[in-house]
Design a protein around this motif. Sequence first.
Motif, PDB file in Angstrom:
ATOM      1  N   MET A   9       0.882  -1.245  -0.088  1.00 22.33           N
ATOM      2  CA  MET A   9      -0.082   0.060  -0.031  1.00 22.33           C
ATOM      3  C   MET A   9       0.727   1.388  -0.050  1.00 22.33           C
ATOM      4  O   MET A   9       0.532   2.330  -0.801  1.00 22.33           O
ATOM      5  N   ALA A  10       2.019   1.387   0.668  1.00 25.52           N
ATOM      6  CA  ALA A  10       2.770   2.533   0.901  1.00 25.52           C
ATOM      7  C   ALA A  10       3.527   2.658  -0.488  1.00 25.52           C
ATOM      8  O   ALA A  10       3.504   3.805  -0.901  1.00 25.52           O
ATOM      9  N   ALA A  11       3.802   1.659  -1.234  1.00 28.68           N
ATOM     10  CA  ALA A  11       4.523   1.542  -2.268  1.00 28.68           C
ATOM     11  C   ALA A  11       3.601   2.022  -3.487  1.00 28.68           C
ATOM     12  O   ALA A  11       4.100   3.010  -4.132  1.00 28.68           O
ATOM     13  N   ALA A  12       2.389   1.524  -3.626  1.00 26.83           N
ATOM     14  CA  ALA A  12       1.606   2.088  -4.497  1.00 26.83           C
ATOM     15  C   ALA A  12       1.278   3.548  -4.330  1.00 26.83           C
ATOM     16  O   ALA A  12       1.102   4.295  -5.425  1.00 26.83           O
ATOM     17  N   LEU A  16       1.803   6.347  -7.015  1.00 30.85           N
ATOM     18  CA  LEU A  16       0.664   7.113  -7.635  1.00 30.85           C
ATOM     19  C   LEU A  16       0.983   8.551  -7.286  1.00 30.85           C
ATOM     20  O   LEU A  16       0.643   9.271  -8.448  1.00 30.85           O
ATOM     21  N   GLY A  17       1.444   8.986  -6.211  1.00 27.00           N
ATOM     22  CA  GLY A  17       1.702  10.309  -5.872  1.00 27.00           C
ATOM     23  C   GLY A  17       2.932  11.022  -6.873  1.00 27.00           C
ATOM     24  O   GLY A  17       2.832  12.083  -7.499  1.00 27.00           O
ATOM     25  N   LEU A  45      -1.676  14.662  -1.519  1.00 27.34           N
ATOM     26  CA  LEU A  45      -2.563  13.524  -0.668  1.00 27.34           C
ATOM     27  C   LEU A  45      -2.207  12.220  -0.637  1.00 27.34           C
ATOM     28  O   LEU A  45      -2.240  11.332   0.204  1.00 27.34           O
ATOM     29  N   MET A  46      -1.767  11.751  -1.855  1.00 27.68           N
ATOM     30  CA  MET A  46      -1.102  10.041  -2.087  1.00 27.68           C
ATOM     31  C   MET A  46       0.340  10.174  -0.989  1.00 27.68           C
ATOM     32  O   MET A  46       0.185   9.045  -0.367  1.00 27.68           O
ATOM     33  N   TYR A  47       1.243  11.230  -1.041  1.00 21.53           N
ATOM     34  CA  TYR A  47       2.214  11.158  -0.259  1.00 21.53           C
ATOM     35  C   TYR A  47       1.937  11.101   1.208  1.00 21.53           C
ATOM     36  O   TYR A  47       2.416  10.420   1.959  1.00 21.53           O
ATOM     37  N   VAL A  48       0.647  11.913   1.523  1.00 13.17           N
ATOM     38  CA  VAL A  48       0.397  11.918   2.880  1.00 13.17           C
ATOM     39  C   VAL A  48      -0.233  10.625   3.386  1.00 13.17           C
ATOM     40  O   VAL A  48      -0.102  10.002   4.391  1.00 13.17           O
ATOM     41  N   VAL A  53       0.259   5.239   6.202  1.00 12.29           N
ATOM     42  CA  VAL A  53       0.478   3.970   6.209  1.00 12.29           C
ATOM     43  C   VAL A  53       1.655   3.312   6.662  1.00 12.29           C
ATOM     44  O   VAL A  53       1.596   2.333   7.442  1.00 12.29           O
ATOM     45  N   VAL A  54       2.886   4.131   6.628  1.00 15.98           N
ATOM     46  CA  VAL A  54       4.053   3.789   7.306  1.00 15.98           C
ATOM     47  C   VAL A  54       4.011   3.916   8.998  1.00 15.98           C
ATOM     48  O   VAL A  54       4.241   3.024   9.584  1.00 15.98           O
TER      49      VAL A  54
END
Length: 66
Positions: A9-12, A16-17, A45-48, A53-54
């Motif tokens: 999830m974090a990688a995806a 995407l970000g 938002l994707m980076y946040v 998730v991390v």
Amino acid sequence: MTKAPFVAMAAATTVLGTVLGSLALRLRAQGYEQYVESVSTFSILMYVTAALVVVTWVRDGRPHSG
């Protein structure tokens, strides 16, 4: 829990970000200024989301108190 769902999830979301950030730069270069702000906002938002998730992954790895 295992680490695989968190890593995936974090990688995806990070990928995407990055893709959305690149798209925002291309939109700006081609003159589509009206779309740059919303695409950039979604990229951030994707980076946040990836960071959260991390944080969840780290907190899940800590021992739970009874």
